[in-house]
Design an enzyme around this catalytic site. Structure first.
Site, PDB file in Angstrom:
ATOM      1  N   ALA A  93      37.088  36.171  31.064  1.00 28.74           N
ATOM      2  CA  ALA A  93      37.030  34.246  31.104  1.00 28.74           C
ATOM      3  C   ALA A  93      37.107  33.379  32.239  1.00 28.74           C
ATOM      4  O   ALA A  93      36.741  32.503  32.376  1.00 28.74           O
ATOM      5  CB  ALA A  93      37.926  34.144  29.901  1.00 28.74           C
ATOM      6  N   ASN A 116      47.578  46.688  37.206  1.00 34.21           N
ATOM      7  CA  ASN A 116      47.002  45.895  37.976  1.00 34.21           C
ATOM      8  C   ASN A 116      48.433  46.157  39.070  1.00 34.21           C
ATOM      9  O   ASN A 116      49.336  46.215  38.370  1.00 34.21           O
ATOM     10  CB  ASN A 116      46.757  44.386  37.723  1.00 34.21           C
ATOM     11  CG  ASN A 116      47.811  43.611  36.620  1.00 34.21           C
ATOM     12  OD1 ASN A 116      48.997  44.329  36.545  1.00 34.21           O
ATOM     13  ND2 ASN A 116      47.661  42.938  36.406  1.00 34.21           N
ATOM     14  N   CYS A 202      37.170  47.453  40.976  1.00 35.78           N
ATOM     15  CA  CYS A 202      38.070  46.855  40.298  1.00 35.78           C
ATOM     16  C   CYS A 202      37.902  45.563  40.376  1.00 35.78           C
ATOM     17  O   CYS A 202      37.267  45.187  40.066  1.00 35.78           O
ATOM     18  CB  CYS A 202      39.560  46.904  40.933  1.00 35.78           C
ATOM     19  SG  CYS A 202      40.444  46.010  42.523  1.00 35.78           S
ATOM     20  N   ASP A 204      39.198  42.638  42.888  1.00 35.25           N
ATOM     21  CA  ASP A 204      38.520  42.396  44.385  1.00 35.25           C
ATOM     22  C   ASP A 204      38.242  43.075  45.133  1.00 35.25           C
ATOM     23  O   ASP A 204      37.692  43.065  46.090  1.00 35.25           O
ATOM     24  CB  ASP A 204      39.843  41.808  44.609  1.00 35.25           C
ATOM     25  CG  ASP A 204      40.370  40.249  43.829  1.00 35.25           C
ATOM     26  OD1 ASP A 204      39.634  39.374  43.426  1.00 35.25           O
ATOM     27  OD2 ASP A 204      41.768  39.674  44.068  1.00 35.25           O
ATOM     28  N   TRP A 206      40.040  45.746  46.577  1.00 32.86           N
ATOM     29  CA  TRP A 206      40.949  45.875  48.013  1.00 32.86           C
ATOM     30  C   TRP A 206      42.136  46.536  47.612  1.00 32.86           C
ATOM     31  O   TRP A 206      43.056  46.585  48.169  1.00 32.86           O
ATOM     32  CB  TRP A 206      40.657  44.771  48.582  1.00 32.86           C
ATOM     33  CG  TRP A 206      41.815  43.254  48.330  1.00 32.86           C
ATOM     34  CD1 TRP A 206      42.761  43.420  46.524  1.00 32.86           C
ATOM     35  CD2 TRP A 206      41.274  42.252  48.698  1.00 32.86           C
ATOM     36  NE1 TRP A 206      43.325  42.472  46.714  1.00 32.86           N
ATOM     37  CE2 TRP A 206      42.484  41.662  47.422  1.00 32.86           C
ATOM     38  CE3 TRP A 206      40.504  41.447  49.421  1.00 32.86           C
ATOM     39  CZ2 TRP A 206      42.326  40.177  47.792  1.00 32.86           C
ATOM     40  CZ3 TRP A 206      41.090  40.129  49.426  1.00 32.86           C
ATOM     41  CH2 TRP A 206      41.759  39.582  48.936  1.00 32.86           C
ATOM     42  N   ARG A 248      51.159  42.832  50.621  1.00 29.00           N
ATOM     43  CA  ARG A 248      51.125  43.365  49.622  1.00 29.00           C
ATOM     44  C   ARG A 248      52.553  44.195  50.119  1.00 29.00           C
ATOM     45  O   ARG A 248      53.206  44.731  48.826  1.00 29.00           O
ATOM     46  CB  ARG A 248      49.933  44.742  49.704  1.00 29.00           C
ATOM     47  CG  ARG A 248      48.985  44.529  48.900  1.00 29.00           C
ATOM     48  CD  ARG A 248      49.043  44.179  47.511  1.00 29.00           C
ATOM     49  NE  ARG A 248      47.908  43.573  46.618  1.00 29.00           N
ATOM     50  CZ  ARG A 248      47.254  41.953  46.456  1.00 29.00           C
ATOM     51  NH1 ARG A 248      48.151  41.087  46.825  1.00 29.00           N
ATOM     52  NH2 ARG A 248      46.126  41.991  45.959  1.00 29.00           N
TER      53      ARG A 248
END
Length: 596
Positions: A93, A116, A202, A204, A206, A248
């Site tokens: 989407a 995720n 996945c 992106d 990274w 992160r």
């Protein structure tokens, strides 16, 4: 690294079909079969999953090279999507999505179902809550025996034991670890057993992609299980490929001017601390809300990866050069922000801000720690056996059941539980003692070898001396025998031999006025091996009065003993050079000689 059959223009066109232009590139190549592990971001196929790119399909197809030893057979390609299938469809989407096997020949699409970054952040927060609630000591320093009323057992009351186990399961941390390990084992098996290439991505490319690719390299290549290889793996798949560490882990951000500023943390961010020290009770109680998940990017992705490495070390304790203690210190150094290796979100930011010149190097620091003690340092694995594990590690599915990493997760909540560290210390002490004993043994063996060489040399010298002595004795015996024979022969000829103390020898022939005396010169050279017979033969060139020879007949001048060993040549006596044993055996009677 990309196939050389793809031009630069085709690479640029292919990158536009991938999220954030992270086009498929090769991360690792099998040295024997040529199979590759490639990585990228999700393709931009759109909501209807009908968007295509000929350049992207050509680039992905170039990974399917011909199999070695199989003429015309193409290598199979697996496209491993780390996300759950429903998440991949939902990303359509927003323009993303996943590949279709009908568009990529010789390929098969596999979904690993790994959640995720937001699910990982929430899972880690629940894990910290579980450890804080049911550990021996909570974050506020209060014992769980005092915090829980009623009968207590193993840090909690009986009614809360089932609830604590349920809370650990609800955190989902171990389930996420198992999903990652299962995906990694699948990738390694396809590459090692089928010689197939695998493209991993996945959303992106990274986070989950980096976890899977780097762990697969760790299983397939024993080099990455060493200190140098582990550093190269982190620098290649995490730093060089642009994992956003600053976002992160919650490190300081770098402004455009090069100044550092602390990131703005939301309530969910505070549940994931930037250091491994115990939290306060207030921060531990803070629960992330679902509405705040999209407002920040904090997530323990790299910690989860190191946790997976510790699980592999538990399965294969002799396959890694480094120890679990090294992983704990490595994470502590990373979270402390003392070093610049993991600051910023990309190599570009680190270069622009001059991080390498302004900050210390984490790898150099860890190397200096090990250099003080060598292999006896706590970072070194005392049972490392590279000869046994010199190939790929392919763990079975039954061995992929993870446990809490005690050295890291339980060191604050349950400090008594990580007894593995004490066992490591004892094992390392035994290893040091064994190493010292081995060195002493080698030194003793070298001394024994040196003594053996000395004894052997002395034995050879003694044998040579013995041979020389035996030869001298034989020569002396032969000289004595020759002298006796010569004396008897000369005396039988009416001559008299006189040997002086200085070695000079004279021969007197006849008596009275016809008496003559001949001296035999001696050799002065030390190297001369001339015996007595050769010395006496020197008189062969001297003229001897024929009239004095008792074997000659008067008047005729012929020899009355023509068969004797001596013979006259040119009126010169050379009989002394004859066979002395033959002379010694002759019987000379008085009848041969006539009276005057």
């Amino acid at each position: 690294m990309v196939p050389k059959s793809i031009s630069d223009e085709e690479l640029i066109q292919a990158s536009t079909f991938r999220a954030k232009c992270r086009l498929p590139v090769i991360s690792w190549c099998h040295p024997g079969s040529g199979a590759v592990i490639a990585r990228s971001s999700q393709p931009l196929v759109g909501l209807m999953m009908n968007m295509r790119s000929n350049f992207d399909e050509k680039l992905v197809a170039s990974f399917c090279t011909q199999l070695a030893g199989h003429e015309g057979a193409q290598r199979k390609l697996y496209i491993a999507d780390a996300r759950p299938r429903k998440n991949a469809l939902a990303n359509g989407a927003m323009g993303g999505g996943s590949e279709s096997s009908s568009n990529y020949l010789q390929s098969e699409i596999v979904f690993f179902g790994i959640d995720n970054i937001h699910a990982m952040r929430e899972s880690f927060s629940r894990l910290r809550d579980y450890l804080d609630m049911h550990g021996t000591t909570s974050s506020d320093g209060t014992s769980s025996f005092l915090r829980h009323g009623g009968w207590t057992w193993s840090g909690g009351n009986l009614s809360s034991m089932s609830a604590s186990v349920s809370l650990l399961g609800e955190s989902g941390w171990l389930s996420h670890i198992q999903s990652i390990l299962a995906g990694v084992a699948w990738i390694a098996a396809r590459v090692a057993m089928e010689s197939a290439s695998v493209l991993v991505h996945c959303s992106d490319g990274w986070d989950r992609t980096t976890q899977l690719v780097s762990l697969a390299c760790l299983l397939l290549d024993p080099y990455y299980r060493t200190f140098a290889g582990f550093q190269a793996l982190v620098e290649k798949d995490w730093l060089a490929f642009g994992h956003p560490f600053s976002d992160r882990i919650g490190m300081t951000n770098v402004c455009g001017s090069g100044n550092f500023e602390s990131p703005i943390q939301t309530s969910s961010a505070r549940s994931y601390p930037s250091s491994p020290v115990p939290q306060t009770s207030g921060s531990a109680a803070a629960q992330p809300s679902s509405s705040s998940h999209g407002l920040n990017n904090y997530s323990p992705i790299f910690l989860q990866w190191v946790d997976c490495v510790s699980q592999l070390m538990r399965m294969y304790p002799c396959a890694f050069e480094f120890s679990p203690t090294f992983l704990v210190d490595f994470m502590d150094c990373l979270l402390s922000c003392r070093f610049g290796n993991f600051l910023c979100n990309s190599e570009k930011e680190r270069q622009e801000c001059g991080i390498s010149e302004a900050c210390g190097c984490l790898w150099a620091y860890l190397t200096d720690l090990r250099s003080c003690s060598g292999t006896s340092h706590s970072h070194c694995n005392p049972i490392y056996d590279p000869s046994r594990y010199d190939g790929p590690l392919l763990p079975p599915a039954a061995a992929l059941a993870p446990t809490l990493w005690p050295q890291f997760h339980l060191r604050w909540a349950c400090p008594v539980e990580p007894i593995a560290a004490e066992t490591e210390v004892q094992c390392r002490a035994m290893t040091v003692k064994y190493s010292e004993t081995k060195k002493e043994k080698e030194e003793a063996e070298r001394k024994v070898d040196a003594l053996s060489s000395t004894v052997e040399s002395l034995r050879e010298e003694l044998l040579n001396e013995r041979n020389i002595s035996l030869a001298a004795r034989e020569s002396a015996k032969r000289a004595i025998e020759e002298r006796a024979v010569i004396s008897r022969v000369v005396q039988s000829l009416g001559c008299k031999v006189n040997v002086a103390k200085n070695g000079e020898c004279t021969v007197e022939v006849g008596d009275g006025p016809q008496k003559c005396c001949h001296s035999i010169p001696t050799k002065q050279s030390e190297d001369s091996k001339t015996d007595v017979s050769e010395s006496l033969s020197s008189v062969s060139e001297q003229t001897v009065c024929e009239a004095l020879c008792p074997l000659l007949t008067r008047g005729e001048g012929t020899c009355r003993w023509p068969d004797a060993g001596c013979a006259q040549i040119g009126s010169q006596l050379v009989g002394l050079k004859a066979n002395f044993e033959a002379f010694d055996k002759l019987s000379i009677y008085d009848s041969y000689f006539t009276a005057e």
